[in-house]
Design a protein around this motif. Sequence first.
Motif, PDB file in Angstrom:
ATOM      1  N   VAL A 189       0.835  -1.214   0.000  1.00  0.00           N
ATOM      2  CA  VAL A 189       0.000   0.000   0.000  1.00  0.00           C
ATOM      3  C   VAL A 189       0.868   1.262   0.000  1.00  0.00           C
ATOM      4  CG1 VAL A 189      -1.818   1.224   1.259  1.00  0.00           C
ATOM      5  CG2 VAL A 189      -1.837  -1.268   1.175  1.00  0.00           C
ATOM      6  N   TRP A 190       1.999   1.203   0.695  1.00  0.00           N
ATOM      7  CA  TRP A 190       2.871   2.374   0.804  1.00  0.00           C
ATOM      8  C   TRP A 190       3.553   2.712  -0.532  1.00  0.00           C
ATOM      9  CZ3 TRP A 190       7.667   0.564  -0.442  1.00  0.00           C
ATOM     10  CH2 TRP A 190       7.888  -0.810  -0.233  1.00  0.00           C
ATOM     11  N   ALA A 191       3.431   1.825  -1.509  1.00  0.00           N
ATOM     12  CA  ALA A 191       4.071   2.076  -2.811  1.00  0.00           C
ATOM     13  C   ALA A 191       3.072   2.568  -3.857  1.00  0.00           C
ATOM     14  CB  ALA A 191       4.743   0.795  -3.314  1.00  0.00           C
ATOM     15  N   ILE A 192       1.789   2.593  -3.506  1.00  0.00           N
ATOM     16  CA  ILE A 192       0.773   2.923  -4.511  1.00  0.00           C
ATOM     17  C   ILE A 192       0.653   4.432  -4.669  1.00  0.00           C
ATOM     18  CG2 ILE A 192      -1.699   2.815  -5.056  1.00  0.00           C
ATOM     19  CD1 ILE A 192      -1.742   0.046  -3.758  1.00  0.00           C
ATOM     20  N   GLY A 193       0.967   4.896  -5.850  1.00  0.00           N
ATOM     21  CA  GLY A 193       0.816   6.314  -6.174  1.00  0.00           C
ATOM     22  C   GLY A 193       1.777   7.223  -5.430  1.00  0.00           C
ATOM     23  N   THR A 194       2.804   6.655  -4.816  1.00  0.00           N
ATOM     24  CA  THR A 194       3.704   7.458  -3.991  1.00  0.00           C
ATOM     25  C   THR A 194       5.057   7.695  -4.647  1.00  0.00           C
ATOM     26  OG1 THR A 194       4.565   5.454  -2.950  1.00  0.00           O
ATOM     27  CG2 THR A 194       2.716   6.538  -1.844  1.00  0.00           C
ATOM     28  N   GLY A 195       5.330   6.943  -5.712  1.00  0.00           N
ATOM     29  CA  GLY A 195       6.661   7.026  -6.317  1.00  0.00           C
ATOM     30  C   GLY A 195       7.655   6.110  -5.621  1.00  0.00           C
ATOM     31  N   LYS A 196       7.241   5.519  -4.478  1.00  0.00           N
ATOM     32  CA  LYS A 196       8.130   4.559  -3.802  1.00  0.00           C
ATOM     33  C   LYS A 196       7.813   3.169  -4.339  1.00  0.00           C
ATOM     34  CE  LYS A 196       7.991   7.021   0.563  1.00  0.00           C
ATOM     35  NZ  LYS A 196       7.363   7.029   1.887  1.00  0.00           N
ATOM     36  N   THR A 197       8.814   2.381  -4.584  1.00  0.00           N
ATOM     37  CA  THR A 197       8.577   1.026  -5.075  1.00  0.00           C
ATOM     38  C   THR A 197       9.304   0.064  -4.153  1.00  0.00           C
ATOM     39  OG1 THR A 197       8.914   2.010  -7.241  1.00  0.00           O
ATOM     40  CG2 THR A 197       8.645  -0.352  -7.186  1.00  0.00           C
ATOM     41  N   ALA A 198       8.725  -1.112  -3.982  1.00  0.00           N
ATOM     42  CA  ALA A 198       9.480  -2.145  -3.257  1.00  0.00           C
ATOM     43  C   ALA A 198      10.751  -2.425  -4.049  1.00  0.00           C
ATOM     44  CB  ALA A 198       8.630  -3.410  -3.138  1.00  0.00           C
ATOM     45  N   SER A 199      11.842  -2.693  -3.367  1.00  0.00           N
ATOM     46  CA  SER A 199      13.055  -3.063  -4.105  1.00  0.00           C
ATOM     47  C   SER A 199      12.782  -4.390  -4.796  1.00  0.00           C
ATOM     48  CB  SER A 199      14.227  -3.214  -3.128  1.00  0.00           C
ATOM     49  OG  SER A 199      13.995  -4.326  -2.292  1.00  0.00           O
TER      50      SER A 199
END
Length: 273
Positions: A189-199
Motif C-alpha cells: 500500500v505504501w508504494a501505490i501512487g507514492t513514487g516509492k517502489t518495493a526493491s
Amino acid sequence: MPCSFPRTGARDVAPVRWTIGNWKQNLFRGTAELLATEIVDGLPPELLEGPVRTKIGVAPTLVALDALAPWSRPAGPLYLFGQNCAAQEEGAFTGEVGPGQLADVGAHGAIIGHSERRTHFREDDALIARKVQCALQAGLRVVLCVGEGLEIRERGDHENFVISQLSASLNQVDPELFQDRLVLAYEPVWAIGTGKTASARDAGAMHRRIRAWLTEHYGAMGADRSILYGGSVKPGNAAGLMAAGDVDGFLVGGASLEAEAFLQIVRLVAEAS
Ligand SMILES: O=C[C@H](O)COP(=O)(O)O
C-alpha cells in the motif's frame, strides 16, 4: 441472491505474463477510447501476430467498459477488467454491479480487493472472499490484490500479513475455479501512487512467499498462478522488478494513463527472460 452461475470459463492456454493498466476513476468514454487506440496502435506486432507472450489488460471506469469493445478481445488484443465486482449476482443492492453484468458490457474479469477498496470503502477479507468466489463462479477472471501498509512493513510482519489476506480471501473458493482465471497482485500500500517502489529484492521475496503458500495449499494449480507486482511501476523500474524472479507482470496505475509509458512496460514484461 446467491451466486449460481454455471462455470463458463474455458481453460486458457495463453502465457502467464500480464500487464494490466488500472485507470482508476480517471478518463471519460472519449478519452478512454483515445488511450485504448494509442495503446493498441503502439503494440509491437510480435505481440499481436506471434505467440502472445504477455496478455494486456485495462480496467477503465465501469461506464467506459462497453466503449472499449472495438479494442478488446476477441475484436482486439485487450482484456477488459472491472475495478470492482459485487459479491452477489443481482438483486436489491443499490449501486452494485455483479459479475454477469460486468461480462454483459464486455469485461473479461475484475480487480478485487484493491487497497483503495479496502481503505476507502471498508472492504474486509470476508467480503473480498465472497466477491472472488462469485466472480470466478461466473467465469470472470479475477485479479486479487493483497498488500501491507507501511506500519506493518516497518514492523517486519508484512509476509505473514499478506499470507493472511490471501488465505482469508481464498479459503472458501473451490480451486477448480482457479483454472487460468485467478491472478494475484502484490501491491504494498505504501508504494501505490507514492513514487516509492518495493526493491526488486523485497518484491521477489514476497512473490516467492506467495507462490510457496499457493503451492503448499493447491499444488500445481497454485504454483501456476500469475503473480503481478503493483505500486509505482514505471518504465524505469519495470525491468529490475521483472528480474526479481517470480514476478509475472504488473498492475499499473498512474503510468498506465500514458500510452507510451504503458507500452514500454508491456515490452519490458514481454522481453524479460
Ligand atoms: O492498481 C494499481 C496500483 O494501485 C498501482 O498504482 P500506481 O502505479 O499509480 O502506484
